[in-house]
Design a protein around this motif. Structure first.
Motif, PDB file in Angstrom:
ATOM      1  N   SER A 523       0.490   6.184  -1.821  1.00 17.31           N
ATOM      2  CA  SER A 523       0.834   7.205  -2.820  1.00 17.31           C
ATOM      3  C   SER A 523      -0.282   8.230  -2.949  1.00 17.31           C
ATOM      4  O   SER A 523      -1.469   7.891  -2.900  1.00 17.31           O
ATOM      5  N   TYR A 524       0.124   9.516  -3.148  1.00 18.34           N
ATOM      6  CA  TYR A 524      -0.810  10.598  -3.422  1.00 18.34           C
ATOM      7  C   TYR A 524      -0.421  11.357  -4.688  1.00 18.34           C
ATOM      8  O   TYR A 524      -0.914  12.468  -4.920  1.00 18.34           O
ATOM      9  N   ASN A 525       0.420  10.751  -5.502  1.00 15.44           N
ATOM     10  CA  ASN A 525       0.820  11.322  -6.789  1.00 15.44           C
ATOM     11  C   ASN A 525      -0.137  10.803  -7.862  1.00 15.44           C
ATOM     12  O   ASN A 525      -0.218   9.594  -8.091  1.00 15.44           O
ATOM     13  N   PRO A 526      -0.917  11.687  -8.505  1.00 15.77           N
ATOM     14  CA  PRO A 526      -1.916  11.204  -9.476  1.00 15.77           C
ATOM     15  C   PRO A 526      -1.297  10.402 -10.624  1.00 15.77           C
ATOM     16  O   PRO A 526      -1.917   9.451 -11.112  1.00 15.77           O
ATOM     17  N   ILE A 527      -0.090  10.772 -11.075  1.00 17.91           N
ATOM     18  CA  ILE A 527       0.547  10.028 -12.168  1.00 17.91           C
ATOM     19  C   ILE A 527       0.912   8.618 -11.710  1.00 17.91           C
ATOM     20  O   ILE A 527       0.652   7.621 -12.415  1.00 17.91           O
ATOM     21  N   GLU A 528       1.500   8.508 -10.520  1.00 15.52           N
ATOM     22  CA  GLU A 528       1.867   7.195 -10.000  1.00 15.52           C
ATOM     23  C   GLU A 528       0.620   6.346  -9.721  1.00 15.52           C
ATOM     24  O   GLU A 528       0.606   5.137  -9.997  1.00 15.52           O
ATOM     25  N   ILE A 529      -0.435   6.983  -9.193  1.00 19.13           N
ATOM     26  CA  ILE A 529      -1.680   6.245  -8.936  1.00 19.13           C
ATOM     27  C   ILE A 529      -2.259   5.713 -10.242  1.00 19.13           C
ATOM     28  O   ILE A 529      -2.732   4.566 -10.316  1.00 19.13           O
ATOM     29  N   ARG A 530      -2.205   6.508 -11.299  1.00 20.68           N
ATOM     30  CA  ARG A 530      -2.737   6.070 -12.599  1.00 20.68           C
ATOM     31  C   ARG A 530      -1.983   4.854 -13.123  1.00 20.68           C
ATOM     32  O   ARG A 530      -2.592   3.895 -13.624  1.00 20.68           O
ATOM     33  N   GLU A 531      -0.667   4.874 -12.988  1.00 17.17           N
ATOM     34  CA  GLU A 531       0.126   3.739 -13.462  1.00 17.17           C
ATOM     35  C   GLU A 531      -0.182   2.481 -12.658  1.00 17.17           C
ATOM     36  O   GLU A 531      -0.287   1.380 -13.229  1.00 17.17           O
ATOM     37  N   ILE A 532      -0.331   2.623 -11.357  1.00 15.11           N
ATOM     38  CA  ILE A 532      -0.619   1.447 -10.519  1.00 15.11           C
ATOM     39  C   ILE A 532      -1.995   0.876 -10.851  1.00 15.11           C
ATOM     40  O   ILE A 532      -2.172  -0.341 -10.950  1.00 15.11           O
ATOM     41  N   VAL A 533      -2.997   1.770 -11.024  1.00 14.33           N
ATOM     42  CA  VAL A 533      -4.350   1.287 -11.349  1.00 14.33           C
ATOM     43  C   VAL A 533      -4.357   0.592 -12.698  1.00 14.33           C
ATOM     44  O   VAL A 533      -5.028  -0.445 -12.883  1.00 14.33           O
TER      45      VAL A 533
END
Length: 1006
Positions: A523-533
């Protein structure tokens, strides 16, 4: 057995010698000793050892080294040499008598004598036969028809040796190590200094066209009566000799056919090396026809051709050899060349004869298979399968390891496969020995076990020729294989109820984490990355999310700041976004990079109240400079289509970044960002600012010196002062060592420049050049490198010409310590980059052509010279401007490329037409040239009547009636138009020039 020793009888304390030993000077005292010695069956020393000894003694006495001259011209005249001593001449005559005893066999002389001694030997031959002192390869031009018999023999022998030496060097490129034990203080006569042979060959190659021309002229002459120098021709000097005379009446007459046969053979060998097959085929045909008219090889006095070698050349050039039945291997190669005609008959015959190497048969099989797959050849439908079956039979009877899936190929072809397989065996079985039949029977049993084809055992049992190959026990097994077995399935496989209860599986926690980590990587979507982290936070403390991908790496300054953040989500999220932004930057997805960095800046603002203020401030500053780097990279990626409105803002950001370095702020940008900012400002012509930078970095120093030169060129036209700082910086970068660089550095550069490592400076210069776009800066650096290249090479005929060369010095100290090859590579790379961005810059095209000319890339040099002429003359819509130095170099390029007609036409463009050069180029053109039509087209571009008159005479002499008529027609049109006024004649000349250059551009540019 007598032995010639090297000891010196006049030196006390030397080793005593045997009474049977013959010393070298005894051959001078008693002339009969030489004939008696070399007439023995195995003389010791051998004849070639005697030649080496005579030459080496003569050289030691005169202390005369081999000298090769560089110029193409020769001003040597007969009797122009220094008078030699009688002893020196006597030694030369002895060596020539031995060579005459060997029948002047160049195969022996070239093998046994070192190349430098071969030069001395030929020079001695010229001196004795023609009273001429010369230094090879600078042999004067001799009119063939007026030569004496002895000088004709010498000239032809030399030019034959000239071409053969080039061939021998190409075929035996590695220099053999000298087979002797080195004794201190004593130099072996056969020792050759390293690199000397390459130097000799390099200079010989420059004179190849003349040797080819001379030998061809000899072949065309019908008035010569060749003779060979014999042992008795040379008269050994005695103590009563008052002058040097040879008995030329003792020369041996030889048939003209034998003489020309040897010359044709040597020319064919040379043209085969140069891959000029049409010319080689002509000479081999002539040599074959002449050789058939001669007697046995043993009776020839001059021609040393071996019949087997001549036949080999005939086969190589597709010349028929009469009275010789071609072998199966030759027939195979001919079949491949003729679209596989009769290939099956050849392979069937070879299965019995076993003559063709199996690798050739494998290559035929693979070539046909590849051609069918790629649809490059069209053959019969089952040809490949038949060849595979025949090759399989050959490997069976040879008892070779069978590689290749032959069984699968036969099985996939159904009944046709078995039919062809047994057809191949049938074609061989009648001539097979007991051993071959046994091998076939063993393979059939193996085939039966591996293939599991029910028809195979039936085929064997139905044919007596095959069943007779097996004993009773084996036949019984084959009969059992012919009866199909009934397969019984176990009851368990017939029932789908196995009484196994169904179990419901649940997903494990580790599998869920693995799934999240995979999504995080892709993923390179900052919103999706934030949720995963956030979801992964704390689930695996020993392996935080930023360690999921081993390729996620940050520069050390960024990594140290991120690792100082509080452990947890903030640290993981920051690290991952920065690592992914670097991934997108590498992929040139700058829009995605900016999105990730913007998301991280917002997160910093959110977390500002939760973390240390100083840490957040430092992180924010580093992040802002990373954004500046991304903007600069985006500028380079989109240049020259960059939006002009964004440039001023980016310039201010770069100055702010460099200002942080200048005021020694506690937050300093990364070195990579500093480099990009300085080079970007150089591309933006911010020279005043760059000149004021503190030069604590090597790249800042180089950029500042170049900026100062750009100011000098733009504001003062380069007339105010010599830019010493830029010159010294470049000398340090390319300097031989750090110590010498420190000595060379002056106090005017900077305090830190003397401590600069030359390797670091060169690396920074290379990085600067790769990102340079500004035209003035490129011009300055090109002129700087060109001047340094000219100074180091120090050859006026090979200078590079470009703008602003007068800015730089014309000499440097310790020039031999610099590597000119490195400078040439730097300049070539810089010019390639500059022309990529500015392809119509005439001075850069010109210097690119000069550099290729100096490096010996004559085709590329012609390309860039023509591009410069095309641009300068606006696609020939304007009259072609005179470029005298360019024309000279274009003529030399054409001569090296053997485009002699083009060179002849270019001779007209000079201010004063060089007729001797034009005539030489015109006469060098060969009859069998493949581009005859192109040459005829170039004839229409000749307007000089003197050259046309010479061409008429030349073509008339050669019997080239078509070109003679063409030249006559052109000269007639010129005389017809001579009454026109000067303006019309000038316009006609411009049209011819434009036509000529368009033809050249079509050949070299487009």
């Amino acid at each position: 057995m007598s032995r010639m020793m090297d000891v010196d009888l006049l030196r006390p304390g030397t080793v005593p010698i045997s009474p049977d030993t013959i010393l070298w000077f005894e051959f001078l005292i008693n002339p009969s000793l030489l004939a008696n010695h070399i007439s023995k069956v195995s003389p010791d020393p051998s004849p070639t050892d005697l030649i080496i000894k005579f030459i080496s003694i003569n050289n030691e006495q005169k202390d005369n080294d081999i000298k090769m001259i560089e110029t193409d011209s020769s001003d040597l005249k007969p009797n122009g040499h220094k008078k030699s001593s009688y002893r020196s001449v006597a030694l030369k005559i002895l060596s020539l008598k031995v060579a005459a005893h060997l029948k002047w066999n160049l195969d022996i002389l070239e093998t046994k004598l070192p190349l430098p001694m071969q030069l001395i030997f030929l020079q001695n031959l010229f001196q004795i036969t023609g009273d001429i002192a010369l230094e090879i390869p600078n042999v004067p031009e001799f009119p063939i028809d007026s030569l004496t018999d002895q000088l004709l023999f010498t000239v032809v022998l030399y030019h034959r040796w000239h071409l053969r030496s080039i061939v021998n060097r190409a075929l035996n490129n590695k220099q053999s190590k000298p087979q002797f034990i080195h004794i201190p203080g004593i130099q072996e006569p056969t020792y050759v200094a390293p690199g000397l042979i390459d130097d000799i060959i390099r200079k010989l190659e420059a004179h190849i066209p003349y040797s080819v021309e001379v030998l061809n002229n000899v072949l065309q002459s019908n008035d010569i009566k060749p003779k060979v120098l014999t042992f008795d021709t040379f008269q050994i000097l005695t103590e009563d000799s008052s002058d040097i005379k040879q008995n030329w009446e003792n020369m041996q007459d030889i048939p003209i056919e034998e003489f020309k046969c040897q010359i044709h053979y040597d020319l064919a060998t040379f043209h085969l090396l140069r891959e000029e097959y049409k010319i080689a085929q002509y000479h081999i045909t002539q040599a074959r026809d002449l050789f058939q008219t001669l007697g046995p090889e043993e009776t020839m006095s001059y021609c040393m051709i071996k019949k087997v070698n001549l036949d080999g050349y005939c086969l190589a050039t597709d010349v028929s050899v009469e009275g010789k039945i071609p072998s199966l291997t030759q027939r195979l190669h001919a079949s491949v060349k003729d679209q596989y005609t009769d290939i099956l008959e050849i392979l069937i015959a070879d299965n019995v004869a076993k003559e063709i190497p199996i690798v050739y048969r494998d290559n035929v099989e693979l070539d046909i298979q590849g051609g069918l797959i790629n649809r490059k050849i069209v053959v019969a439908r089952d040809l490949l399968l038949k060849i595979q079956c025949l090759n399989l039979v050959r490997k069976i009877v040879d008892s070779d390891v069978i590689q290749g899936n032959y069984i699968a190929e036969i099985k996939s072809a159904d009944t046709r496969g078995l039919d062809y397989f047994f057809w191949a065996i049938d074609s061989f079985l009648s001539n097979a020995s007991t051993t071959d039949k046994h091998r076939i029977s063993r393979y059939l049993l193996h085939f039966m076990a591996m293939a599991d084809i029910i028809e195979l055992p039936k085929y064997i049992l139905s044919n007596k020729n095959y069943s007779s190959l097996f004993n009773a026990e084996e036949l019984c097994e084959i009969k059992n294989e012919a009866i199909p077995d009934e397969i019984e399935l176990p009851p368990l496989l017939m029932n789908n109820d196995w009484n196994i209860p169904l179990i419901t599986y649940t997903q494990s926690k580790k599998f869920h984490i693995y799934k999240l980590e995979r999504c995080l990587i892709t993923s390179y979507n900052p919103i999706e990355i934030r949720e995963i982290v956030l979801e992964l936070d704390g689930k695996n403390p020993m392996n935080p999310p930023w360690r999921v991908n081993s390729r996620w790496e940050l520069p050390i300054p960024l990594q140290s700041v991120v690792m100082s953040l509080p452990r947890g989500f903030y640290q993981d999220y920051s690290y991952i976004l920065l690592a992914k932004s670097r991934e997108l930057t590498s992929a040139k997805n700058f829009k995605g990079t900016k999105a990730l960095l913007s998301a991280l800046e917002k997160e910093i603002e959110t977390q500002n109240s939760k973390s240390a203020i100083n840490l957040s401030y430092k992180f924010s500053k580093l992040l802002s400079w990373e954004s500046v780097l991304v903007e600069i990279l985006n500028y380079y990626n989109t240049w020259p289509a960059t939006h002009e409105s964004d440039i001023p803002k980016l310039i201010e950001q770069c100055k702010h970044c460099l200002g942080a370095v200048q005021i020694t702020d506690h937050v300093i940008p990364r070195q990579e960002i500093i480099e990009y900012c300085t080079i970007f400002l150089l591309n933006m012509a911010e020279w005043d600012y760059l000149c004021g930078l503190e030069k604590r970095w090597s790249h800042c120093e180089f950029v500042a010196t170049i900026s100062a030169v750009c100011q000098e060129v733009i504001k003062f036209k380069g007339s105010r002062k010599f830019p010493k700082a830029a010159w010294d910086t470049l000398l340090i970068a390319f300097g031989p060592s750090r110590d010498q660089a420190q000595k060379r550095s002056s106090s005017n550069i900077s305090g830190n420049s003397t401590n600069t490592n030359s390797k670091d400076l060169m690396a920074s210069i290379l990085g600067t050049l790769s990102r340079l776009r500004e035209r003035t800066a490129l011009t300055v650096i090109i002129s700087l490198l060109a001047r340094l290249h000219n100074v180091l090479r120090d050859e006026s005929s090979l200078e590079l010409y470009t703008q602003h060369l007068s800015l730089w010095p014309a000499s440097i100290s310790n020039a031999n310590s610099y590597n000119i090859r490195t400078i040439s590579e730097f300049l070539l790379q810089l010019l390639s980059q500059a022309l990529k961005y500015y392809p119509t810059d005439v001075p850069w095209l010109r210097v690119m052509g000069d550099l290729n000319f100096v490096l010996g890339h004559h085709g590329s040099a012609m390309k860039y010279y023509l591009q410069a002429i095309i641009v300068a003359n606006e696609l020939f819509s304007q009259p072609v401007r005179p470029l005298q130095s360019v024309y000279w170099r274009m003529i030399k390029c054409c001569a090296h490329l053997q485009c002699y007609t083009q060179a002849t036409v270019l001779c007209q463009f000079l201010e004063e037409v060089n007729y001797s050069l034009a005539f030489k180029m015109a006469s060098s053109e060969q009859k069998n040239c493949a581009s005859a039509d192109a040459m005829d087209a170039y004839y229409h571009c000749i307007w000089d009547t003197t050259i046309l008159e010479y061409l008429i005479h030349l073509h008339s002499k050669r019997g080239e009636h078509h070109r003679k008529q063409l030249a006559v027609k052109i000269i007639g049109l010129l005389e017809l138009n001579s009454n026109n006024n000067e303006e019309i004649q000038r316009e006609a000349a411009n049209i011819r020039k434009a036509k000529f250059f368009r033809a050249l551009a079509k050949q070299y540019v487009y």
